[in-house]
Design a protein around this motif. Sequence first.
Motif, short mmCIF file in Angstrom:
data_model
loop_
_atom_site.label_atom_id
_atom_site.label_comp_id
_atom_site.label_asym_id
_atom_site.label_seq_id
_atom_site.Cartn_x
_atom_site.Cartn_y
_atom_site.Cartn_z
N GLU A 143 34.60 33.08 55.67
CA GLU A 143 34.99 34.40 55.32
C GLU A 143 33.57 35.47 55.46
N GLU A 144 32.65 34.65 54.63
CA GLU A 144 31.30 35.65 54.34
C GLU A 144 30.83 36.10 55.80
N HIS A 145 30.60 34.92 56.53
CA HIS A 145 30.14 35.06 57.83
C HIS A 145 31.06 35.98 58.79
N LYS A 146 32.09 35.85 58.72
CA LYS A 146 33.05 36.75 59.57
C LYS A 146 32.96 38.08 59.15
N GLY A 147 32.93 38.35 57.79
CA GLY A 147 32.64 39.72 57.47
C GLY A 147 31.35 40.35 57.68
N LYS A 148 30.39 39.65 58.42
CA LYS A 148 29.03 40.08 58.62
C LYS A 148 29.00 40.31 60.10
N GLY A 149 30.12 39.91 60.78
CA GLY A 149 30.17 40.02 62.45
C GLY A 149 29.77 38.80 62.79
N ASP A 396 29.48 44.34 51.95
CA ASP A 396 29.57 43.27 50.77
C ASP A 396 30.70 42.47 50.92
N VAL A 397 30.54 40.92 51.49
CA VAL A 397 31.46 40.01 51.73
C VAL A 397 31.68 38.96 50.76
#
Length: 871
Positions: A143-149, A396-397
């Motif tokens: 999810e955090e990687h997804k949130g950073k593009g 912020d992810v």
Amino acid sequence: MRSTSIALAVLASSSSAYASPIEALNELHSRDTLASSDPYYPSPWMDPQANGWEDAYAKAKAFVAQLTLAEKVNLTTGVGWEGEQCVGNVGSIPRLGVRTLCMQDAPVGVRFGDYVSVFTSGQTAAATWDRGLIYRRGRGIGEEHKGKGINVVLGPVAGPLGRIPEGGRNWEGFSPDPVLTGVGMAQTVTGIQDAGVVACAKHFIGNEQEHFRQVGESQGRGFNITGTLSSNIDDKTMHELYLWPFADAVRAGVGSVMCSYNQINNSHACQNSKILNNLLKDELGFQGFVMSDWQAQHSGASSAVAGLDMTMPGDTEFNTGLSYWGTNLTLAVLNGTVPQYRVDDMAIRIIASLYKTGQNPTDLPPINFDSWTKNTYGYLHAAVNSGYQQVNWHVDVRANHASIIRETAAKGTVLLKNTGSLPLNKPKFVAVIGEDAGPNPAGPNGCDNRGCDQGTLGMAWGSGTADFPYLVTPDSALQAQALKDNTRYESVLSNYQWSATQGLISQANVTAIVFANADSGEGFIDVDGNAGDRKNLTLWKNGDDLIKNVSSICPNTIVVIHSTGPVLVTDWYNNPNITAILWAGIPGQESGNSITDVLYGKTSPGRSPFTWGATRESYGTDIMYNATNGTTPQQDFSEGVFIDYRYFDKANTPLIYEFGYGLTYTTFEYSNIQVQKTNAGAYKPTTGQTIAAPTFGTVDTDLSHYLFPADVSPVWQYIYPFVNSTDPAVASKDPSYGQSPAQFLPPKATDATAQPLLRSAGKSNPGGNRQLYDVLYHVTADIKNTGSVTADEVPQLYVSLGGPDDPKVQLRDFDRIRIDPGKTATFRGTITRRDLSNWDVVQQDWVVSSYPKKVYVGQSSRKLDLVADLN
């Protein structure tokens, strides 16, 4: 693949001349051997009917059919080190609105990102023995990687597996046991890809130490070697040990696999047709794309036909502007050296992996961070200070991932010893001792890539790191708990302030908690002479002496160890003044809160994912620290499948705490093992053929159509697929261009005809022959909590395959069950055909031998109270 018989014979004949088996091994490592890797061609193409990939394939086929050859090549070739915002980017397809794809390091979180979380290490997650928690950790990372593009998460890790306890990157993976690691891989892959990004299983394969992984890195340390280390692994060991967890990742649908720096049987991993074409793509039926580790590609056309699909970061060496692919791959297809189907297969594998994880290549969210600066504005092409613009949106992810991290780190803490001092309950006086309890004076991110050992060890070093958003130290968390309890609290956050420490721990009513650590990491960083791999198994910064000194005075000494693997506790663990020992692994940002949760009994601890040997030599393996100049270092895996607890059981070498061991704050009683045989049918080898190699679209052979576009301003050092001349000899800088171009490639390297299916392969079933995963037995056992505290128990199921060359027992299943006092729970385990099989090197398939087999259920590899025959 070669047999270990040569290595075993050399070791046996040499053993009497050396003081220890380790010295004999080092001598063995110093010689050149004849290990070789059999060629295997052609490179398998995607299966349109592969289970779980059907829809992704159909979408990818339609997409790739639109692409020009240059656009396909652009998908396969990195743009160069620091060429764009991520640690790895491939070229874009502006005509179709496809931005550059972003690959980012990930073992504990988004490397180089701001407003991201630092998760526990994989090794600490494995110590939870909790499938659901491992999945949630993977989901959070995704999810955090997804949130950073980001499009591709560079993890999880099954290589290194953990053959050598000093291995620098063992902490990034899970466990030296292939089943525990396989569960970790499958759960993490599923979690990451459920979050909508591609997981990349790495490093494939035999990447078990940092020393000599790269020639340049080694030469910088005074070793003038000519080739990267060769991990020499026999066929049986490869299948039964090192390939096992990668099979689980493939079966879970992993979209990418990263090939490693090392050689396998004297062939570089990223151009080794045996491991990429045969084992990974054919036998395991891997449908995703193979990506090189950074600068692990060593050839152009050869690596293409050997199964490599994407080269990272794209340049031959960082910031040279030169590439084995890019323009060269375009020319190789145009002149017939590399067949069209091979570059088409590269492209479709990459695009299908995006579609499989819910990513539309023409509608990808923007990359909103930058690896090379934390500033809002910076250079898009940082390598050459070009393209100044906004590169970081500071998104912020982190969401609620702190709670997952805290729970994983607590449940992954292993209680090794407890004579009654734990759990703490409003103690009168707590004294915390040791640098490992406190902060790094330079801040939690004060050392580049965490390349130091200052303060508490929340994360090891290397490319597997992320930047702490904060780090809760044990000192701060334990002090906060003390304030709640009205407990007197003092700390000495140094290993060398003995006068102050002695004065503190000599007082009445004191509970002394000593913190110590042992660090390691990736080979491009050297910390205090530890060049990635640890140079010993002792605690750092005089930690062992600190523990001995405190426990010589304080009758209630509790020891907490943060480390990247086992350490030697032989000299002090049995001291009666040491009332408790805990291993807290590499816990991540919630370190202090997690250890406090366990010390005060708020959370049940985990179980050890490795064995704690009594001596360094007791493991039977060691790092190859030296190499002869002018050679390719040779490392024979002559122990075969006997690593960690398997070796301890076989050699009967001394150990302190066995694999799977760990205490809780209650007691459990095991009884009533029951085995039920299923009606699974007989194993049938796979038969039939693949389809012929498909191609998508046509290749325009007019070289003038591949000239650098007039409307594109080239960026220095950036890798492009275009040519600079219509004269192929000039464009390729090869005067012999076009003269029998394909003759140097091995036979069948360009064969496009239908190929026979391997008997061990799965027919459209990634992971191998589907029947390997048939359940042959259901096993149950009753577990009663005979104590007074609700706690988690970790029942473990082992099997004995019965053969003279088999390990005494091997883990095959486990669970983590919460049980109330006086209550009985039922453990339910399964045994598959794969669990009972050996790899037959003659038939090249899995077989169940005729030797009598048993199943065991218990609390660790050495405490197996229940046993039953498997009939």
